[in-house]
Design a protein around this motif. Structure first.
Motif, PDB file in Angstrom:
ATOM      1  N   GLU A   1       0.830  -1.195   0.000  1.00  0.00           N
ATOM      2  CA  GLU A   1       0.000   0.000   0.000  1.00  0.00           C
ATOM      3  C   GLU A   1       0.874   1.258   0.000  1.00  0.00           C
ATOM      4  O   GLU A   1       1.868   1.338   0.705  1.00  0.00           O
ATOM      5  CB  GLU A   1      -0.899  -0.004   1.239  1.00  0.00           C
ATOM      6  CG  GLU A   1      -1.850   1.139   1.287  1.00  0.00           C
ATOM      7  CD  GLU A   1      -2.765   1.075   2.478  1.00  0.00           C
ATOM      8  OE1 GLU A   1      -3.921   1.461   2.333  1.00  0.00           O
ATOM      9  OE2 GLU A   1      -2.334   0.635   3.555  1.00  0.00           O
ATOM     10  N   LYS A   2       0.478   2.245  -0.792  1.00  0.00           N
ATOM     11  CA  LYS A   2       1.188   3.520  -0.836  1.00  0.00           C
ATOM     12  C   LYS A   2       0.634   4.414   0.273  1.00  0.00           C
ATOM     13  O   LYS A   2      -0.543   4.762   0.258  1.00  0.00           O
ATOM     14  CB  LYS A   2       1.001   4.202  -2.184  1.00  0.00           C
ATOM     15  CG  LYS A   2       1.483   3.405  -3.362  1.00  0.00           C
ATOM     16  CD  LYS A   2       1.340   4.169  -4.670  1.00  0.00           C
ATOM     17  CE  LYS A   2      -0.062   4.618  -4.943  1.00  0.00           C
ATOM     18  NZ  LYS A   2      -0.245   5.253  -6.271  1.00  0.00           N
ATOM     19  N   THR A   3       1.489   4.764   1.241  1.00  0.00           N
ATOM     20  CA  THR A   3       1.058   5.636   2.327  1.00  0.00           C
ATOM     21  C   THR A   3       1.940   6.876   2.347  1.00  0.00           C
ATOM     22  O   THR A   3       3.135   6.818   2.050  1.00  0.00           O
ATOM     23  CB  THR A   3       1.149   4.930   3.695  1.00  0.00           C
ATOM     24  OG1 THR A   3       2.488   4.470   3.893  1.00  0.00           O
ATOM     25  CG2 THR A   3       0.187   3.762   3.770  1.00  0.00           C
ATOM     26  N   VAL A   4       1.338   8.000   2.716  1.00  0.00           N
ATOM     27  CA  VAL A   4       2.068   9.265   2.766  1.00  0.00           C
ATOM     28  C   VAL A   4       1.661  10.025   4.021  1.00  0.00           C
ATOM     29  O   VAL A   4       0.481  10.121   4.344  1.00  0.00           O
ATOM     30  CB  VAL A   4       1.836  10.113   1.495  1.00  0.00           C
ATOM     31  CG1 VAL A   4       0.372  10.392   1.256  1.00  0.00           C
ATOM     32  CG2 VAL A   4       2.638  11.405   1.537  1.00  0.00           C
TER      33      VAL A   4
ATOM     34  N   TRP B   1      -3.237   7.079  -3.012  1.00  0.00           N
ATOM     35  CA  TRP B   1      -2.443   7.063  -1.783  1.00  0.00           C
ATOM     36  C   TRP B   1      -3.361   7.038  -0.572  1.00  0.00           C
ATOM     37  O   TRP B   1      -4.425   7.642  -0.570  1.00  0.00           O
ATOM     38  CB  TRP B   1      -1.558   8.308  -1.706  1.00  0.00           C
ATOM     39  CG  TRP B   1      -0.436   8.303  -2.680  1.00  0.00           C
ATOM     40  CD1 TRP B   1      -0.494   8.677  -3.992  1.00  0.00           C
ATOM     41  CD2 TRP B   1       0.905   7.904  -2.442  1.00  0.00           C
ATOM     42  NE1 TRP B   1       0.739   8.531  -4.575  1.00  0.00           N
ATOM     43  CE2 TRP B   1       1.618   8.061  -3.648  1.00  0.00           C
ATOM     44  CE3 TRP B   1       1.578   7.413  -1.330  1.00  0.00           C
ATOM     45  CZ2 TRP B   1       2.962   7.755  -3.764  1.00  0.00           C
ATOM     46  CZ3 TRP B   1       2.927   7.129  -1.446  1.00  0.00           C
ATOM     47  CH2 TRP B   1       3.601   7.292  -2.648  1.00  0.00           C
TER      48      TRP B   1
ATOM     49  N   SER C   1       5.156   5.205   3.551  1.00  0.00           N
ATOM     50  CA  SER C   1       6.067   4.965   2.430  1.00  0.00           C
ATOM     51  C   SER C   1       6.900   6.217   2.154  1.00  0.00           C
ATOM     52  O   SER C   1       8.091   6.134   1.876  1.00  0.00           O
ATOM     53  CB  SER C   1       5.284   4.610   1.161  1.00  0.00           C
ATOM     54  OG  SER C   1       4.446   3.516   1.371  1.00  0.00           O
ATOM     55  N   VAL C   2       6.257   7.375   2.197  1.00  0.00           N
ATOM     56  CA  VAL C   2       6.905   8.670   1.970  1.00  0.00           C
ATOM     57  C   VAL C   2       6.268   9.704   2.884  1.00  0.00           C
ATOM     58  O   VAL C   2       5.212   9.467   3.481  1.00  0.00           O
ATOM     59  CB  VAL C   2       6.791   9.144   0.500  1.00  0.00           C
ATOM     60  CG1 VAL C   2       7.491   8.196  -0.445  1.00  0.00           C
ATOM     61  CG2 VAL C   2       5.354   9.338   0.101  1.00  0.00           C
TER      62      VAL C   2
END
Length: 68
Positions: free
Chosen positions: A2-5, A27, A49-50
């Motif tokens: 999963e893309k997490t920010v 996201w 992730s970022v």
């Protein structure tokens, strides 16, 4: 994966624009939060992730936080 920010931004309209823009692109947003202390608390629970960090958070500099 999963893309997490994590969004750390003290200006509410900017933070919300970033949040909605990133969510539309798939996201999962953590936050947004407006202070280094709030970001630190979130990071104890989950690592994104970022991260998007505003350099100036009120009278605090995010770069000072990154060095510690």
């Amino acid at each position: 994966m999963e893309k997490t920010v994590l969004i750390v931004e003290d200006e509410y309209p900017i933070a919300m624009d970033l949040k909605f823009m990133l969510e539309r692109r798939g996201w999962r947003v953590i936050g947004p939060v407006a202070t280094v202390a709030e970001a630190s608390s979130l990071l104890e629970v989950e690592l994104p992730s970022v991260a998007l960090l505003d350099v100036n958070l009120g009278s605090d500099l995010v770069t000072r936080w990154l060095k510690s």
